[in-house]
Design a protein around this motif. Structure first.
Motif, short mmCIF file in Angstrom:
data_model
loop_
_atom_site.label_atom_id
_atom_site.label_comp_id
_atom_site.label_asym_id
_atom_site.label_seq_id
_atom_site.Cartn_x
_atom_site.Cartn_y
_atom_site.Cartn_z
N SER A 1 -72.09 25.48 -37.08
CA SER A 1 -73.29 25.08 -37.82
C SER A 1 -73.00 24.88 -39.30
CB SER A 1 -74.39 26.12 -37.66
OG SER A 1 -74.71 26.29 -36.31
N TYR B 1 -74.14 21.72 -41.62
CA TYR B 1 -73.88 21.80 -43.05
C TYR B 1 -72.38 21.90 -43.28
CZ TYR B 1 -78.85 22.44 -43.60
OH TYR B 1 -80.20 22.24 -43.58
N ASP C 1 -81.51 23.35 -37.87
CA ASP C 1 -81.00 22.56 -36.75
C ASP C 1 -79.96 21.53 -37.18
OD1 ASP C 1 -83.09 21.25 -38.13
OD2 ASP C 1 -83.49 19.94 -36.43
N GLU C 2 -79.73 21.37 -38.49
CA GLU C 2 -78.74 20.43 -39.00
C GLU C 2 -77.38 21.10 -39.16
OE1 GLU C 2 -79.90 18.47 -42.61
OE2 GLU C 2 -81.69 17.61 -41.69
N SER D 1 -83.63 29.35 -42.18
CA SER D 1 -83.84 28.83 -43.53
C SER D 1 -83.54 29.92 -44.55
CB SER D 1 -85.29 28.37 -43.71
OG SER D 1 -85.56 27.29 -42.84
N GLU E 1 -82.46 24.37 -45.42
CA GLU E 1 -83.89 24.18 -45.16
C GLU E 1 -84.15 23.79 -43.72
OE1 GLU E 1 -85.32 21.44 -48.11
OE2 GLU E 1 -85.09 22.90 -49.72
N ARG E 2 -83.16 23.18 -43.08
CA ARG E 2 -83.29 22.72 -41.69
C ARG E 2 -82.18 23.35 -40.85
NH1 ARG E 2 -84.92 16.39 -42.02
NH2 ARG E 2 -87.07 16.81 -42.61
#
Length: 112
Positions: free
Chosen positions: A6, A95, A92-93, A57, A89-90
């Motif tokens: 992630s 990084y 599910d993304e 988050s 902030e998200r």
């Protein structure tokens, strides 16, 4: 979502133009505690964290232990460690937070 990838990173030694293999990287979570750690591979990338973690988050921090890395190579370094704080902030993304460094300076950006 539990994932080892992630958050990813890679380290490039700008002094040599080569990937920085063997750099210890510690990941801190929003509560300030250690989430996981890793060592960069021969390509300078973290391809696997020591433990799974779930993104939420908040503010995270990657700390690169560059002083030990330079010392192991017989080089002096102004920096002992390089902390990079960033916000998620998200959850599910993905990084990607790369580090471009040499013994006396560094830069970072949000990668893809």
């Amino acid at each position: 979502m539990t994932s080892k990838a992630s958050i990813s990173t890679h380290v490039l030694n700008l002094g040599t133009g080569r990937p920085a293999a063997g750099v210890t990287v510690v990941l801190y979570g929003p509560d300030g505690g250690v989430l996981s750690q890793a060592t960069t591979n021969p390509d300078g990338r973290v391809d696997e964290w020591s433990t799974d973690f779930e993104l939420v988050s908040g503010e995270y921090q990657l700390v690169f232990e560059v002083g030990d890395w330079f010392k192991a190579r017989g080089e002096d370094s102004f920096y002992t460690r390089i902390p990079i704080a960033f916000r998620i902030e998200r959850p599910d993304e993905h990084y990607h937070v790369p580090l471009l460094m040499n013994a006396f300076g560094y830069s970072t950006y949000r990668g893809s």
